[in-house]
Design an enzyme around this catalytic site. Structure first.
Site, short mmCIF file in Angstrom:
data_model
loop_
_atom_site.label_atom_id
_atom_site.label_comp_id
_atom_site.label_asym_id
_atom_site.label_seq_id
_atom_site.Cartn_x
_atom_site.Cartn_y
_atom_site.Cartn_z
N TYR A 97 28.95 35.75 50.80
CA TYR A 97 28.82 34.87 51.96
C TYR A 97 30.14 34.15 52.21
CZ TYR A 97 23.77 35.67 51.72
OH TYR A 97 22.53 36.25 51.70
N ASN A 120 20.53 37.27 62.72
CA ASN A 120 21.07 38.54 63.17
C ASN A 120 19.99 39.32 63.94
OD1 ASN A 120 22.12 41.12 63.44
ND2 ASN A 120 22.32 41.49 61.25
N CYS A 128 23.87 42.93 57.69
CA CYS A 128 23.78 41.67 56.93
C CYS A 128 23.25 41.90 55.51
CB CYS A 128 22.92 40.65 57.68
SG CYS A 128 21.29 41.22 58.14
N HIS A 129 22.63 43.06 55.27
CA HIS A 129 22.15 43.37 53.92
C HIS A 129 23.30 43.59 52.93
CE1 HIS A 129 22.66 47.34 55.86
NE2 HIS A 129 22.93 47.78 54.63
N GLU A 156 22.59 52.88 50.01
CA GLU A 156 24.03 52.98 50.21
C GLU A 156 24.83 53.09 48.92
OE1 GLU A 156 25.66 50.04 52.84
OE2 GLU A 156 23.99 50.22 54.25
#
Length: 159
Positions: A97, A120, A128-129, A156
């Site tokens: 962050y 978002n 945002c993840h 991912e």
């Protein structure tokens, strides 16, 4: 603006989609919240809606890493800077962050970055993840559903 609304089943549960004639405006995990924010809606499936669905399905299967559908978001100046910073995080990587606060030009606004992430309107496409706490903990995700964030990160970054 007329918003075309549809839904898809995903590994994360039902996802609600909102597009105009030429841009994606919303992806939501909460139908009631999503519908409450919009007055002019249609369930018509447009070419852009079909393209968005196809790209999301390909993403969930690990077949694509980037989205090509055009997006449009509305937010405060700070939110817009945060969302733009989020879009720079490469697939398969995470940042803190604090990193996003610095990229957004407000290095002390770490908590505000968390709030902007929560606001978002296009999660997954605006990733945002990929934002975690500075201590390496995963942190919250879209209404505190950490399981969704864990699933996306595992997709991912399979270990």
């Amino acid at each position: 603006m007329l918003l075309y609304v549809n839904e898809i089943d995903s590994p994360l549960g039902k996802i609600y989609l909102g597009v105009s004639d030429d841009t994606v405006h919303y992806i939501s995990y909460d139908k009631a919240d999503f519908i409450a924010k919009h007055e002019a809606i249609s369930a018509e499936e447009t070419p852009l809606m079909r393209e968005l669905k196809a790209e999301l399905q390909q993403f969930f299967k690990g077949e694509i890493q980037d989205f090509t559908v055009p997006i449009e978001v509305v937010g405060t100046d700070f939110q817009m800077r945060v969302w733009e910073a989020l879009r720079t995080i490469p697939y398969g990587e995470v940042v803190s962050y604090k990193d996003i606060a610095e990229l957004a030009g407000s290095p002390k606004a770490v908590r505000a970055v968390g709030q902007a992430n929560h606001a978002n309107p296009i999660p997954i496409i605006i990733p945002c993840h990929r934002v975690i706490q500075a201590d390496g903990k995963i942190g919250g995700y879209n209404g505190s559903n950490v399981e969704r964030k864990q699933w996306l990160l595992a997709l991912e970054m399979p270990f």
